[in-house]
Design a protein around this motif. Structure first.
Motif, PDB file in Angstrom:
ATOM      1  N   HIS A   1       0.837  -1.199   0.000  1.00 52.42           N
ATOM      2  CA  HIS A   1       0.000   0.000   0.000  1.00 52.42           C
ATOM      3  C   HIS A   1       0.881   1.262   0.000  1.00 52.42           C
ATOM      4  O   HIS A   1       0.622   2.209  -0.740  1.00 52.42           O
ATOM      5  CB  HIS A   1      -0.950  -0.013   1.203  1.00 52.42           C
ATOM      6  CG  HIS A   1      -1.872   1.149   1.239  1.00 52.42           C
ATOM      7  ND1 HIS A   1      -2.858   1.346   0.300  1.00 52.42           N
ATOM      8  CD2 HIS A   1      -1.947   2.200   2.094  1.00 52.42           C
ATOM      9  CE1 HIS A   1      -3.497   2.461   0.572  1.00 52.42           C
ATOM     10  NE2 HIS A   1      -2.965   3.001   1.661  1.00 52.42           N
ATOM     11  N   LYS A   2       1.944   1.264   0.809  1.00 57.96           N
ATOM     12  CA  LYS A   2       2.865   2.408   0.847  1.00 57.96           C
ATOM     13  C   LYS A   2       3.538   2.590  -0.515  1.00 57.96           C
ATOM     14  O   LYS A   2       3.662   3.716  -1.010  1.00 57.96           O
ATOM     15  CB  LYS A   2       3.919   2.211   1.932  1.00 57.96           C
ATOM     16  CG  LYS A   2       4.922   3.341   1.990  1.00 57.96           C
ATOM     17  CD  LYS A   2       5.991   3.102   3.020  1.00 57.96           C
ATOM     18  CE  LYS A   2       7.005   4.245   2.980  1.00 57.96           C
ATOM     19  NZ  LYS A   2       8.140   4.018   3.841  1.00 57.96           N
ATOM     20  N   HIS A   3       3.968   1.491  -1.119  1.00 55.13           N
ATOM     21  CA  HIS A   3       4.611   1.540  -2.427  1.00 55.13           C
ATOM     22  C   HIS A   3       3.656   2.133  -3.471  1.00 55.13           C
ATOM     23  O   HIS A   3       4.051   2.984  -4.283  1.00 55.13           O
ATOM     24  CB  HIS A   3       5.060   0.137  -2.839  1.00 55.13           C
ATOM     25  CG  HIS A   3       5.559   0.049  -4.241  1.00 55.13           C
ATOM     26  ND1 HIS A   3       6.710   0.670  -4.669  1.00 55.13           N
ATOM     27  CD2 HIS A   3       5.059  -0.611  -5.323  1.00 55.13           C
ATOM     28  CE1 HIS A   3       6.904   0.402  -5.950  1.00 55.13           C
ATOM     29  NE2 HIS A   3       5.918  -0.368  -6.380  1.00 55.13           N
ATOM     30  N   THR A   4       2.408   1.719  -3.427  1.00 56.96           N
ATOM     31  CA  THR A   4       1.411   2.222  -4.377  1.00 56.96           C
ATOM     32  C   THR A   4       1.184   3.716  -4.191  1.00 56.96           C
ATOM     33  O   THR A   4       1.100   4.471  -5.161  1.00 56.96           O
ATOM     34  CB  THR A   4       0.086   1.453  -4.216  1.00 56.96           C
ATOM     35  OG1 THR A   4       0.343   0.062  -4.391  1.00 56.96           O
ATOM     36  CG2 THR A   4      -0.940   1.900  -5.222  1.00 56.96           C
ATOM     37  N   GLU A   5       1.094   4.148  -2.937  1.00 59.76           N
ATOM     38  CA  GLU A   5       0.919   5.580  -2.673  1.00 59.76           C
ATOM     39  C   GLU A   5       2.105   6.387  -3.185  1.00 59.76           C
ATOM     40  O   GLU A   5       1.926   7.447  -3.779  1.00 59.76           O
ATOM     41  CB  GLU A   5       0.729   5.825  -1.179  1.00 59.76           C
ATOM     42  CG  GLU A   5      -0.633   5.446  -0.664  1.00 59.76           C
ATOM     43  CD  GLU A   5      -0.792   5.721   0.821  1.00 59.76           C
ATOM     44  OE1 GLU A   5       0.157   6.242   1.459  1.00 59.76           O
ATOM     45  OE2 GLU A   5      -1.868   5.419   1.340  1.00 59.76           O
ATOM     46  N   LEU A   6       3.311   5.896  -2.931  1.00 56.69           N
ATOM     47  CA  LEU A   6       4.494   6.598  -3.430  1.00 56.69           C
ATOM     48  C   LEU A   6       4.507   6.622  -4.962  1.00 56.69           C
ATOM     49  O   LEU A   6       4.859   7.637  -5.571  1.00 56.69           O
ATOM     50  CB  LEU A   6       5.769   5.943  -2.903  1.00 56.69           C
ATOM     51  CG  LEU A   6       6.091   6.163  -1.427  1.00 56.69           C
ATOM     52  CD1 LEU A   6       7.265   5.278  -0.998  1.00 56.69           C
ATOM     53  CD2 LEU A   6       6.384   7.627  -1.140  1.00 56.69           C
ATOM     54  N   GLY A   7       4.133   5.501  -5.574  1.00 56.53           N
ATOM     55  CA  GLY A   7       4.113   5.420  -7.034  1.00 56.53           C
ATOM     56  C   GLY A   7       3.154   6.408  -7.664  1.00 56.53           C
ATOM     57  O   GLY A   7       3.423   6.950  -8.741  1.00 56.53           O
ATOM     58  N   ASP A   8       2.049   6.675  -6.993  1.00 54.93           N
ATOM     59  CA  ASP A   8       1.082   7.641  -7.517  1.00 54.93           C
ATOM     60  C   ASP A   8       1.658   9.055  -7.563  1.00 54.93           C
ATOM     61  O   ASP A   8       1.154   9.907  -8.290  1.00 54.93           O
ATOM     62  CB  ASP A   8      -0.195   7.625  -6.679  1.00 54.93           C
ATOM     63  CG  ASP A   8      -1.020   6.367  -6.897  1.00 54.93           C
ATOM     64  OD1 ASP A   8      -0.844   5.704  -7.946  1.00 54.93           O
ATOM     65  OD2 ASP A   8      -1.842   6.033  -6.019  1.00 54.93           O
ATOM     66  N   GLY A   9       2.715   9.316  -6.802  1.00 54.48           N
ATOM     67  CA  GLY A   9       3.310  10.647  -6.780  1.00 54.48           C
ATOM     68  C   GLY A   9       4.342  10.899  -7.865  1.00 54.48           C
ATOM     69  O   GLY A   9       4.867  12.016  -7.971  1.00 54.48           O
TER      70      GLY A   9
END
Length: 183
Positions: free
Chosen positions: A79-87
């Motif tokens: 989930h953290k990786h996905t949030e960072l990827g969205d940025g």
């Protein structure tokens, strides 16, 4: 082949390598060409094309990542990786804008490397055509600052995203206590 899986593998796992190479490569090219506009003139449209292709691959990669996320379970690291990827998309857009600005500066205001025989040198040692085409210092400074800031931001963001993805993928997927075997 689709945008979510390729030959049985999740496409995100393959696309991410493109991002890991192209963002730093495009960032490096943007900064080098901003520092030395003659390089921007030499590579021409390749620089903004690199920026555009990199920008285009970011949503493709994040889409494939979101597809993969929905199939691997509920893991806080993912989930953290996905949030960072969205940025990454704003940084990729900024990198594209920077490559356009650097290309435009090199094309529009580049110094004439060779003066023609009918161009007489001015007191400063440049031809009238070269003097007319020299970019104002403030324009060069702004484009250089844009290239450096966006490039550093994009590369740092890619590093953070990649590190979080590696942690998510590998945190429980290998035996840390196994002894090394040499065959």
């Amino acid at each position: 082949m689709s945008l979510t899986h390729i030959d049985g593998l999740p496409a995100h796992v393959l696309f991410v390598h493109f991002i890991l190479v192209m963002v730093p490569l495009t960032a490096l090219a943007a900064v080098v060409c901003a520092v030395q506009p003659r390089f921007a003139r030499r590579i021409g449209l390749v620089l903004p094309i690199m920026g555009l292709v990199t920008l285009g691959m970011v949503p493709v990669t994040t889409h494939a990542g979101e597809w993969l996320e929905s199939r691997v379970g509920n893991d806080p690291l993912i989930h953290k990786h996905t949030e960072l990827g969205d940025g990454l998309l704003p940084w990729a857009f900024g990198l594209f804008v920077a490559t356009l600005a650097v290309w435009w500066l090199g094309r529009r205001f580049g110094h004439s490397a060779q003066a023609g025989p009918d161009e007489q040198a001015t007191a400063e040692g440049t031809s009238p055509v070269a003097a007319r085409r020299a970019a104002p210092g403030i324009v060069r400074a702004v484009v250089l600052a844009l290239a450096v800031v966006v490039s550093v931001g994009a590369v740092v963001d890619v590093y953070r995203i990649g590190e979080s993805g590696a942690k998510a993928a590998w945190h429980d997927n290998y035996d840390k206590s196994a002894s090394a075997h040499h065959d």
